[in-house]
Design a protein around this motif. Structure first.
Motif, PDB file in Angstrom:
ATOM      1  N   GLU A 265      -7.491   5.104   4.770  1.00 31.65           N
ATOM      2  CA  GLU A 265      -8.181   4.059   5.529  1.00 31.65           C
ATOM      3  C   GLU A 265      -8.406   4.482   6.974  1.00 31.65           C
TER       4      GLU A 265
ATOM      5  N   ARG B 264       0.849  -1.192   0.000  1.00 31.52           N
ATOM      6  CA  ARG B 264       0.000   0.000   0.000  1.00 31.52           C
ATOM      7  C   ARG B 264       0.879   1.234   0.000  1.00 31.52           C
TER       8      ARG B 264
ATOM      9  N   ASP C 190      -2.788   5.588   1.036  1.00 30.30           N
ATOM     10  CA  ASP C 190      -3.815   4.558   1.258  1.00 30.30           C
ATOM     11  C   ASP C 190      -4.072   4.368   2.751  1.00 30.30           C
TER      12      ASP C 190
ATOM     13  N   GLU D  55     -11.188   7.002   7.061  1.00 30.06           N
ATOM     14  CA  GLU D  55     -12.490   6.348   6.859  1.00 30.06           C
ATOM     15  C   GLU D  55     -12.922   5.607   8.117  1.00 30.06           C
ATOM     16  N   GLN D  56     -11.981   4.964   8.811  1.00 26.68           N
ATOM     17  CA  GLN D  56     -12.306   4.282  10.070  1.00 26.68           C
ATOM     18  C   GLN D  56     -12.779   5.276  11.131  1.00 26.68           C
TER      19      GLN D  56
END
Length: 94
Positions: free
Chosen positions: A34, A26, A30, A37-38
């Motif tokens: 992530e 990754r 990225d 988003e979490q």
């Protein structure tokens, strides 16, 4: 619509993070995406729970104000909770 986020870290931190994400196939972007988003998903859950709790409190006060509320003794509440816990334990043990 997408937004851009910028933040600063020292070079060593950036380099080590890039090495780690590269070893996982990754990019650092990225990994940051992530994590963002979490965090957003956790906030959604918190907001949903807060809204649900507020609705429950409002409903309880509405019942109280309209004389539809019923009250039980502390001992009866403890007994109900003990029974509830026992049912949960039975489901777990099965």
């Amino acid at each position: 619509m997408e937004a851009r986020i910028q933040f600063r870290v020292d070079e060593e931190t950036k380099h080590l993070a890039q090495m780690m994400t590269a070893s996982e196939g990754r990019t650092l972007s990225d990994a940051c995406r992530e994590l963002t988003e979490q965090l957003a998903e956790e906030q959604k859950k918190k907001m949903f729970h807060d809204a649900w709790l507020s609705e429950q409190v409002t409903a309880a006060f509405s019942k109280l104000e309209s004389s539809q509320a019923s009250f039980i003794t502390h001992q009866a509440a403890n007994q109900r909770m003990a029974e509830h816990k026992a049912r949960i334990r039975q489901r777990v043990d099965q």
